[in-house]
Design an enzyme around this catalytic site. Sequence first.
Site, PDB file in Angstrom:
ATOM      1  N   HIS A  40      -8.890  38.369   7.107  1.00  0.00           N
ATOM      2  CA  HIS A  40      -7.575  38.977   6.966  1.00  0.00           C
ATOM      3  C   HIS A  40      -7.183  38.984   5.587  1.00  0.00           C
ATOM      4  O   HIS A  40      -8.018  38.515   4.603  1.00  0.00           O
ATOM      5  CB  HIS A  40      -6.754  38.012   7.984  1.00  0.00           C
ATOM      6  CG  HIS A  40      -6.657  36.698   7.520  1.00  0.00           C
ATOM      7  ND1 HIS A  40      -7.783  35.795   7.626  1.00  0.00           N
ATOM      8  CD2 HIS A  40      -5.951  35.985   6.668  1.00  0.00           C
ATOM      9  CE1 HIS A  40      -7.424  34.631   7.252  1.00  0.00           C
ATOM     10  NE2 HIS A  40      -6.303  34.487   6.844  1.00  0.00           N
ATOM     11  N   LYS A 259      -2.422  42.446  -5.505  1.00  0.00           N
ATOM     12  CA  LYS A 259      -3.100  41.523  -4.797  1.00  0.00           C
ATOM     13  C   LYS A 259      -4.088  40.916  -5.850  1.00  0.00           C
ATOM     14  O   LYS A 259      -4.920  41.752  -6.346  1.00  0.00           O
ATOM     15  CB  LYS A 259      -3.872  41.671  -3.522  1.00  0.00           C
ATOM     16  CG  LYS A 259      -4.646  40.826  -2.716  1.00  0.00           C
ATOM     17  CD  LYS A 259      -5.171  41.130  -1.813  1.00  0.00           C
ATOM     18  CE  LYS A 259      -6.366  40.151  -1.213  1.00  0.00           C
ATOM     19  NZ  LYS A 259      -7.127  40.519   0.003  1.00  0.00           N
TER      20      LYS A 259
END
Length: 385
Positions: A40, A259
Amino acid sequence: MIVIGLGAMGSAVAYHLAAKGTRVLGLDRYHPPHQFGSSHGLTRIIREAYFEHPSYVPLVQRAYQLWADLEKLSGRKLLRQTGGLMIGPPDGVLVSGARRSAEEHRLLHQVLSSTELRARYPIFSPEANMVAVWEPRAGILFPELAVQTHLEQAVKRGASLRFNEPVLRWEPEGEGVRVFTATGTYSARRLLLSAGAWLGALLGASADLPLSAERQVLLWFEPRSQAEQFQPENCPIYIWEYAPHRFFYGFPDLGDGVKVAVHHEGQLTEPEKIPREVNEDEIQTMRSLLRRFLPPADGVLKSTVVCIYTNTPDEHFILDYHPAHPQVLVASPCSGHGFKFSSVIGELAAILLANQKPSFDLSLFRINRFARSRAADSGPQPFQG
Ligand SMILES: Cc1cc2nc3c(=O)[nH]c(=O)nc-3n(C[C@H](O)[C@H](O)[C@H](O)COP(=O)(O)OP(=O)(O)OC[C@H]3O[C@@H](n4cnc5c(N)ncnc54)[C@H](O)[C@@H]3O)c2cc1C
């Protein structure tokens, strides 16, 4: 055949088995895609000039084909090509390994000096002694969507998938296996163990593998300037060797922020006990890397996620038959770099489960390499061959 664990690897194997017309039962303790394992966090890097070892290159090339096939089959975009940069000192493992793979396999690539890198990508601040290997085919996979797509395509081809049904144990039954869950007992000719961070617990005493589960932190920051330079049209994926054998990596801003994460350096844990909160020290560690190498990314922290690596001592995968039970195949511990390969591991595991010979050299992933290294009492062994 039974597949235990329907995350990245298990979902792909279930799909490839079902696509061959094999009867397959898949079991998972949760309902993938979920947030409790290793698959994930919205994005995963795919790259071709593989610094870890040139043997991975043919595998990743097949993985690219299979991701494209799955995209066609499902009508979904699973991979976004951005190009990739491996940045660090020229003699560091990252740059020298990426160059070796690129040269051995004649991959399209360019080596950029520190000045060229700054000029082409103004958000990056490499030190003067650093260079970058740029490769055009690198990009981003969307892990939750990829797992979901493999599972849906498996079901379409007749796979039977049971979620929220943890396997308690399994045992050999003649030449087959028997699997026990809280609600049922199942028998099959073959078993695939693809339980990720839970693999050690499922193997129990049947195979003494030196696996470790490592906590990893993902952070998303809002750029504090030059936001357009973080857009995927302008910003490739990157891995940075910021100190010898120490890495951080990142992605362009796909709408959720920039990210970034440190590769490894996390605390060893167990999947059921993993601390899910990200602490201030971890945030500050990342901020200090950003201030040094990617200053415009050091904006407001938008979100964090915790995820798990399942490591082998040499950081290569395991894809092999159980040492004592040839009816059981182990496909999981991917040491933080396995997602991109899940499509091809799905195909290869389905071939191995049918007792056929794959056309790739899988010697890097043999299960008995640890037994050898322990016998020699010499700790983790680099791959020879
Ligand atoms: C933070 C992070 C970043 C990463 N970045 C990259 C990257 O950029 N590129 C890349 O290629 N790879 C990357 N990886 C590695 C990659 O994501 C993993 O190698 C891959 O997702 C592992 O897949 P898996 O199928 O082994 O595990 P999982 O997807 O976790 O699947 C295991 C499944 O087994 C199930 N299970 C466990 N025990 C049982 C049981 N007893 N009974 C039934 N089911 C059970 C679990 O519920 C789970 O669904 C990263 C990993 C992390 C954690």
